[in-house]
Design a protein around this motif. Structure first.
Motif, mmCIF file in Angstrom:
data_model
loop_
_atom_site.group_PDB
_atom_site.id
_atom_site.type_symbol
_atom_site.label_atom_id
_atom_site.label_comp_id
_atom_site.label_asym_id
_atom_site.label_seq_id
_atom_site.Cartn_x
_atom_site.Cartn_y
_atom_site.Cartn_z
ATOM 1 N N LYS A 229 2.906 -10.828 -26.788
ATOM 2 C CA LYS A 229 3.819 -10.311 -27.743
ATOM 3 C C LYS A 229 4.958 -9.400 -27.013
ATOM 4 O O LYS A 229 5.903 -9.164 -27.506
ATOM 5 C CB LYS A 229 2.760 -9.219 -28.667
ATOM 6 C CG LYS A 229 3.588 -8.151 -29.625
ATOM 7 C CD LYS A 229 2.969 -7.680 -30.617
ATOM 8 C CE LYS A 229 3.918 -6.959 -31.721
ATOM 9 N NZ LYS A 229 3.294 -6.481 -32.878
ATOM 10 N N THR B 145 8.949 -10.283 -33.319
ATOM 11 C CA THR B 145 8.150 -9.589 -32.488
ATOM 12 C C THR B 145 7.105 -8.360 -33.327
ATOM 13 O O THR B 145 6.161 -8.081 -33.106
ATOM 14 C CB THR B 145 8.740 -8.386 -31.720
ATOM 15 O OG1 THR B 145 9.632 -9.354 -30.799
ATOM 16 C CG2 THR B 145 7.913 -7.860 -30.699
ATOM 17 N N ARG C 84 9.746 -9.907 -27.213
ATOM 18 C CA ARG C 84 10.634 -9.135 -27.687
ATOM 19 C C ARG C 84 12.130 -9.670 -26.964
ATOM 20 O O ARG C 84 12.932 -9.278 -27.420
ATOM 21 C CB ARG C 84 10.168 -7.651 -27.125
ATOM 22 C CG ARG C 84 10.602 -7.086 -25.943
ATOM 23 C CD ARG C 84 10.266 -5.719 -25.576
ATOM 24 N NE ARG C 84 10.557 -5.375 -24.403
ATOM 25 C CZ ARG C 84 11.808 -4.862 -23.785
ATOM 26 N NH1 ARG C 84 12.684 -4.797 -25.022
ATOM 27 N NH2 ARG C 84 12.117 -4.442 -22.940
#
Length: 834
Positions: free
Chosen positions: A603, A614, A607
């Motif tokens: 995760k 995200t 971004r």
């Protein structure tokens, strides 16, 4: 380019050329290095000014880009004032700040490279590059080819120039349009001076300049030839080629082209000059524009450095740990492990993580089952004396019918294209919507079979193979395990399980895949090293020796090797040696911690990717990351070392409470175990060229994507399996593609050492090649007093105290919500945990 010779000497000029040409190895051995290594003997800003003026490289961001960074507050105003005051004095701060932010500035000076040879186009309207390069590049590519071509170069076992001569003697057609060049090629008495006299005239003082102009018109091909000449082992199928051969052939092709266009009565280029051109050897004049750029550069860098140093001095809110350790993890110092280690420690506060170069102090060549060649699994400058062989049944490799040498045959190729070719097209179409692993995938797991065995122990019956010792003796094992453990400060309080986790990467359709693997393993996955060092550390005989040397590994501790695939965010453990049910249960618990940390790490990485939302859950994002890694159409499977800016050498507590946004190499070190700096010397001898080399290659590929970088990878063609070029006739591209550097902030590496400054100073002075990195400011060095946290900066041979401008950094409690906010680099935060 430091010579003052007025008379032409071939050997001298070739030496100078080889010094300044790109030194990038073939794709198989792609290892990061300082792109401007030829200028490293000079202070950083002086070197950049010389590189820009002589060779035409762009070495800083532009004035407009720096001004945008200032207005976006990514260059701190107070720090900009400090840099100007330091460089120009307090009285001139206002004047120079106006120049930096508002004044219209002249352009950069024209580069000197190409000025002489450019006269062909200016005076005679002849574009030699477009007429000579296509044939020249195809000849070199065909000769060096490592297996991508259907047909081999027709002349084997001869040097490049001798093979060209043989072609001319025996072929019905010629490379040349006229007779003069061919005659000179076949004349054994023809020298390079003869050819240059024709091209330049009787002006030997211009010969060196002409050759620099000529070779830097295709610095990629010339650099590759130079590298192969000096290190022929970089090609698996070796070739005999030299820079001299390349230059001879190119000069002959140029003479032939000019003869064809102007007839044979033309004079040398030097006779056309109306005034003397600036030489590459002339002193570099002062440039106010370059000085302004250097001030902006330092202000940009110190805006970040100051935050990091402030974060180290300020108290974080990480609670003190109590109780026994759950496990210990040894990872590569790689900046991509920075966030992964943070998540492991957050999920399981009872675990400890350490950073060490990813070859784990065991240097060797590796031969997989069925492998014809050896792979070097240690830093590129090291030449191992050991061989580790994979043992087991012949692997059942994943194959497909259309991956076959029979497709090269005219008849079977046609049949395959008309049958399996349609099936391949359907699979390719399906891969758009549902990417999956295929035989074309470069997977880090294929480096070694998880279920095979390794010949780690020395066998007196089979002592050597090709002058390499097979396996390690017990004393040799103990030396390496001791060196690794003492260098990171792990000498007691061992957990029940210690994981040694190497790293590698998986990718599809990516010729630069070696740049994504472990640089400490010569651009290959660190799985074998992790498994080897674990086997060594588990041996009772090794532990007995270590105990005598102050490292007491209890019988209750076991070492387990592993591999972290940084593209897919997956970890595979080589846990076949865990026999005890109690340890199997412990390992299962730890695997769950790793899996959760990998989800969160995926995760955090997401971004930066435009194609992934995200705000999805970590598990959903992780699945998209896996699909992304095998997509044939994804130019950014991961961003590798993009945004690297920092290297920390010290205990984990030095940075455990700081959010560093995946920008830091983390090399564990405990000053209490190494009061005199003996292990520190080995760390810095590796960290400066490895981490500094990575940092600078990203820096220069970012600021000059066309000359020092590889540009966008989308039009790249693989040439001979050793390089990439745009199209079929372009120059080889050095450096990194823009898809690896576009989010990178081009700042130098700040290397922070947790030790007393006098010890650090004595340590770096012991190694001149290491000292050069710091005394010339290619890497910025800071020391942190381990008792007081006082920061000192190394400048001009001494350490000076530094007080951060940032008096109080912001705290962050919830990292996950921060990640969802934007794609840009974050400032340094202090992590607050309850």
């Amino acid at each position: 380019m430091t010579s003052t010779h007025k008379v032409f000497h071939v050997e001298h000029v070739l030496h100078e050329l080889k010094h300044y040409l790109p030194a990038q190895a073939p794709l198989m051995d792609f290892v990061h290095h300082n792109t401007l290594h030829a200028f490293q003997h000079l202070p950083f800003h002086e070197a950049l000014r010389k590189a820009q003026t002589t060779l035409g490289y762009q070495v800083y961001l532009s004035i407009d880009q720096f001004r945008e960074l200032y207005h976006a507050k990514r260059i701190n105003d107070d720090i900009l004032n400090n840099v100007i005051e330091k460089k120009k004095g307090a009285k001139k701060t206002t004047q120079w700040k106006y120049k930096l932010l508002h004044q219209e500035l002249d352009g950069l000076p024209n580069p000197r490279i190409g000025a002489l040879r450019g006269q062909w186009k200016k005076v005679f309207n002849i574009d030699l590059d477009s007429m000579v390069h296509p044939n020249l590049f195809r000849l070199i590519s065909s000769y060096l080819d490592q297996g991508i071509s259907i047909w081999h170069f027709p002349i084997e076992n001869k040097s490049f120039l001798e093979a060209i001569k043989e072609l001319e003697r025996k072929s019905w057609v010629s490379l040349f349009k006229g007779k003069r060049a061919k005659k000179m090629l076949l004349d054994e008495h023809t020298t390079l001076e003869d050819l240059l006299t024709i091209l330049v005239g009787s002006h030997p003082h211009l010969f060196e300049q002409y050759l620099f102009d000529q070779q830097f018109a295709h610095q990629g091909w010339s650099g590759m030839v130079s590298t192969v000449e000096d290190l022929p082992q970089t090609l698996l199928d070796r070739r005999q080629i030299s820079l001299h051969d390349l230059i001879m052939l190119e000069c002959l092709l140029e003479i032939d082209t000019i003869d064809y266009l102007l007839s044979s009565g033309w004079n040398g280029l030097g006779n056309t000059l109306e005034h003397q051109l600036p030489s590459l050897l002339d002193p570099i004049e002062h440039s106010e524009v370059m000085e302004i750029l250097s001030i902006f550069q330092e202000a940009f860098e110190w805006t970040y450095y100051d935050q990091v140093l402030a974060g180290i001095q300020q108290e974080s809110k990480i609670p003190k740990r109590t109780g026994s350790k759950s496990f210990q993890g040894l990872f590569c110092i790689d900046d991509r492990e920075c966030s992964f280690r943070r998540y492991l420690e957050s999920i399981d506060p009872q675990c400890d993580t350490y950073g060490t170069p990813g070859f784990f102090s065991v240097e060797f060549f590796y031969q997989p089952i069925g492998g014809k060649f050896y792979s070097k699994l240690c830093p590129a400058p090291v030449t191992p004396k050991f061989l580790i062989k994979e043992i087991g049944d012949e692997k059942k490799r994943e194959t497909e019918l259309h991956f076959s040498k029979h497709s090269h045959n005219f008849y079977t190729g046609w049949i395959i294209s008309q049958t399996l070719g349609f099936w391949s097209a359907l699979k390719l179409f399906g891969n758009i919507f549902k990417p999956s692993m295929s035989p074309a995938t470069a997977s880090s797991l294929r480096h070694m079979d998880k279920f095979s065995q390794l010949q780690v122990d020395y066998d007196a019956l089979f002592q050597q193979e090709n002058s390499l010792q097979i396996g390690f003796k017990i004393e040799e094992m103990a030396n390496r395990v001791e060196g690794m453990l003492k260098s990171i400060g792990l000498v007691d309080n061992f957990a029940p399980i210690v994981y040694a986790v190497g790293h590698g990467a998986s990718s599809v359709n990516n010729p630069h895949y070696a740049a994504y693997d472990c640089g400490a393993c010569s651009g290959r996955a660190g799985s074998v090293n992790a498994r080897v060092v674990s086997k060594m550390a588990n041996k009772p005989e090794v532990r007995a020796i270590l105990k005598e040397r102050g490292i007491d590994i209890p019988d209750s501790t076991i070492f387990v090797g592993g591999l972290h695939d940084t593209t897919r965010d997956e970890v595979v453990f080589y846990d076949d040696e865990i026999k005890d049910p109690i340890y199997q249960k412990l390992h299962e618990q730890h695997v769950k911690v790793f899996e959760k940390a990998l989800d969160l790490n995926a995760k955090e990485r997401s971004r930066r990717f435009e194609s992934i939302n995200t705000q999805l859950s970590p598990k959903e994002i992780h699945e998209k990351i896996r699909l992304r890694s095998v997509s044939l159409f994804e130019p950014r499977p991961e961003l590798n070392h993009a945004t690297n800016a920092l290297c920390l050498v010290g205990r984990r507590e030095l940075s455990k409470g700081i959010f560093l946004d995946r920008r830091s190499f983390l090399n564990s070190f405990d000053y209490r175990v190494d009061q005199e700096g003996n292990y520190l010397l080995n760390i810095l001898k590796a960290a400066a060229p490895v981490c500094g080399g990575i940092n600078l290659e990203y820096y220069f590929s970012r600021v000059d994507s066309e000359k020092l970088g590889a540009g966008t990878k989308l039009p790249h063609n693989v040439m001979g399996l050793f390089g990439v070029a745009n199209g079929i006739d372009g120059d080889l591209r050095p450096g990194l593609p823009s898809q690896m550097t576009e989010v990178h902030d081009p700042i130098r590496l700040l290397l922070i050492v947790e030790h007393f400054p006098d010890v650090v100073l004595r340590t770096i002075q012991k190694s001149p090649e290491t000292y050069e990195w710091f005394i010339n400011d290619w890497v910025i060095l800071a020391s942190v007093n381990p008792e007081t946290k006082e920061v000192q900066i190394f400048e001009k041979g001494q350490f000076y105290p530094y007080q951060p401008i940032n008096k109080q950094l912001d705290h962050i409690r919830e990292i996950e919500s921060l990640l969802e906010s934007n794609q840009e680099n974050f400032p340094v935060y202090l992590i607050q945990q309850d």
